[in-house]
Design a protein around this motif. Structure first.
Motif, short mmCIF file in Angstrom:
data_model
loop_
_atom_site.label_atom_id
_atom_site.label_comp_id
_atom_site.label_asym_id
_atom_site.label_seq_id
_atom_site.Cartn_x
_atom_site.Cartn_y
_atom_site.Cartn_z
N ARG A 295 1.03 4.23 -2.76
CA ARG A 295 1.18 5.73 -2.84
C ARG A 295 2.33 6.28 -3.46
O ARG A 295 2.05 7.42 -3.82
N THR B 6 7.92 14.79 -0.81
CA THR B 6 7.34 13.60 -0.22
C THR B 6 8.30 12.97 0.63
O THR B 6 9.35 12.71 0.32
N ASP C 88 5.40 11.66 5.72
CA ASP C 88 4.08 11.37 5.26
C ASP C 88 3.87 9.71 5.22
O ASP C 88 2.76 9.42 5.46
N HIS C 89 4.98 9.12 5.07
CA HIS C 89 4.71 7.69 4.97
C HIS C 89 5.60 6.85 5.75
O HIS C 89 6.87 7.57 6.15
N ALA D 57 0.94 -1.09 0.00
CA ALA D 57 -0.13 -0.15 -0.05
C ALA D 57 0.83 1.15 0.00
O ALA D 57 0.58 2.06 -0.58
N THR D 58 1.78 1.24 0.90
CA THR D 58 2.89 2.33 0.83
C THR D 58 3.54 2.49 -0.54
O THR D 58 3.59 3.59 -1.11
N ALA E 164 2.43 6.47 -7.20
CA ALA E 164 1.45 7.32 -8.08
C ALA E 164 1.90 8.59 -8.43
O ALA E 164 1.45 8.93 -9.53
#
Lengths: 349, 349
Positions: free
Chosen positions: B34, B117, B134-135, B30-31, B37
């Motif tokens: 993101r 990011t 952010d992550h 999932a990371t 993207a």
């Protein structure tokens, strides 16, 4: 001259090399204008040993003066793993004193094939590297006979300083700074030659040494480390002042001297903290650089002059290290002009 | 348990740490989704010590698997010289086992302020670094009590391998490779524990050591170098096999062992050449890695298994180095679990 005298003469010749570079300012400005016509999205640099240390300096200078991000790039990824070396819009800089280091030449060719603009920074104006590149930034240090690079190292720093200055519209200021540095070096070298002698006598038994700094002077720490390794066979290791706290501090005791390069800038507190930790571990500390006097408790102080243009301090702060390497070799009974197992042009794959 | 036994138990726990990471695969995917993207124009990474060595591995892996260029970036340029840490469109990765390394946290915040990011890679899931990013890519190695990082190092490599695999659409392949590596490590560790003993006895007097590799295994050379420095107080220095020829080879003699990590890939000839030069200089050579057996003339061989996914070889090739550091400390009469002058969370500025 003996090999040792040749090495000393090359160290002493550095201010003249820097002044000679000023005579090539117009050519450097023309190269800068061509590069500035299409500012690179990314700068990739490759070089080995002393050339890699010049790349460290260049990475700080090009970011500080031009805002360009510099990667000291992997040579093995394109050469051994088959990846593109660079992309269109990027600038690839190959650094090699001889201009004949095989994998640096091959890397620059791969970067050009990938579409990057290429620049050779070399003392070998008629070399494979110069031939492979779109642009040439000559070092112009004259023939360097010693295996240990000295005048080609600072000559490369000066070349980058003049280029970055021209790119940033500060060419006059950097050129004046180089002239000031040359005068300061002439004034300082004789005293430094005497000052390193007792330090070399005191540290003659050392088999290991740490060299440390933070920021712009990191290049100096790496370069002095290499001189001590190749000229005196010391197991010398360079690291940032902060990295020292992340493990290497454990090895410190009275047999492991720490040479710190202290700059007159915002990095000074980090270098002072490293000095305090080294002293607490009973390591002999050599304080060097323009702010050497501010490292309290150092066993030895080898101060270099402060310059009006602090970006050029690494030209001076490497000098005590070069001279100390010669003095330490003598103190250890080694011929500093004839390192074992080395050829001048390294041809390793 | 004594501190030494704790360190050994953490080394032995590594295969379990890697398997546990496989249970977080969905979160990693999932990371990755993101991040994918908006693929970054440039990846900047910062970390100290062991975290910096994980950054070396990440820089090869992200370029090999995703084509992303990674800069192991200067922390001092934004923190001390006031420059922007990063730009919009870039990805900034902070690596810290504790997640509390002050200047890495500050650097990541500056990168976020610059518009990048941000990703935290840390064993401290509730830490300042995780909060700033952010992550989060958790390492999940459990509490690490020893000052010398071992399971957090390979745990960080696994985290990057799973992330890069997911980014490249090769998540299943890398996950299977991690499972294979865990099994291979379990099968190999007991034999390696015995195999390092005579090497440590033979090299007990060494005060200096070189560690060298080329390409993907460079991270391993740097990490073993740090273990030997902090656990055994050896003046250990890591360098690429090619850099060794550019000066450091001069220091070689029978008192300076050279530990080479040989991979089964196109870098092998460069590592073999380094081995030949070291042997010619009478240095004791320790051949390690998946192609250890191909370094003819080595005094000691510590072979690790070849893996179906060679990108994961650094998980195994660091194991003999970790175990050797413990054995060498014992041979030198040092407690490997209690390095001098160090705290677990480094708070140097």
């Amino acid at each position: 001259m003996t090999p040792s005298e040749v090495l000393l003469s090359e160290i002493r010749a550095q201010p003249e090399v820097w002044r000679a570079a000023l005579e090539r300012r117009d050519a450097v400005a023309a190269t800068a204008a061509r590069l500035a016509a299409a500012p690179p999205t990314l700068v990739r640099v490759a070089g080995h040993g002393t050339s890699d240390h010049a790349a460290i300096y260049a990475s700080y200078l090009l970011r500080l003066l031009c805002g360009w991000t510099v990667v000291r790039d992997s040579i093995s990824l394109p050469l051994y793993y088959g990846l593109p070396a660079a992309k269109p819009g990027e600038l690839a800089i190959g650094i090699s004193q001889s201009g004949e280091t095989p994998d640096v030449v091959e890397w620059l060719r791969a970067a050009k094939a990938g579409g990057a603009t290429t620049l050779a920074v070399t003392n070998g104006e008629r070399s494979a590297l110069a031939d492979a590149a779109d642009h040439l930034l000559p070092v112009g240090a004259g023939a360097e006979q010693s295996i240990a690079a000295t005048k080609t190292y600072t000559g490369t720093l000066v070349a980058f300083a003049l280029l970055a200055g021209a790119l940033a519209g500060r060419g006059d200021q950097l050129a004046a700074g180089v002239a000031e540095a040359a005068d300061a070096a002439d004034a300082t070298l004789p005293g430094l030659e005497r000052a390193v002698e007792p330090v070399a006598e005191a540290l003659a038994p050392a088999q290991r040494m740490y060299l440390s700094a933070r920021g712009l002077e990191l290049a100096t720490a790496y370069e002095i480390s290499l001189k001590l390794t190749e000229v005196c066979y010391v197991g010398a290791k360079a690291m940032s002042a902060t990295a020292m706290a992340h493990g290497p501090v454990a090895a410190l005791d009275e047999t492991l001297p720490v040479w710190l390069i202290a700059a007159r800038d915002a990095t000074l507190p980090a270098v002072r903290e490293a000095a305090q930790r080294a002293i607490a571990a009973r390591a002999p500390v050599v304080a060097s650089g323009a702010a050497a006097g501010q490292l309290e408790g150092a066993a030895h102080v080898l101060q270099t002059p402060a310059l009006g243009e602090p970006l050029l301090s690494p030209l001076l702060s490497v000098l005590p290290g070069q001279l100390f390497a010669v003095a330490l070799a003598h103190a250890k009974g080694i011929d500093p002009g004839a390192p074992r197992h080395l050829r001048k042009v390294t041809s390793a794959a």
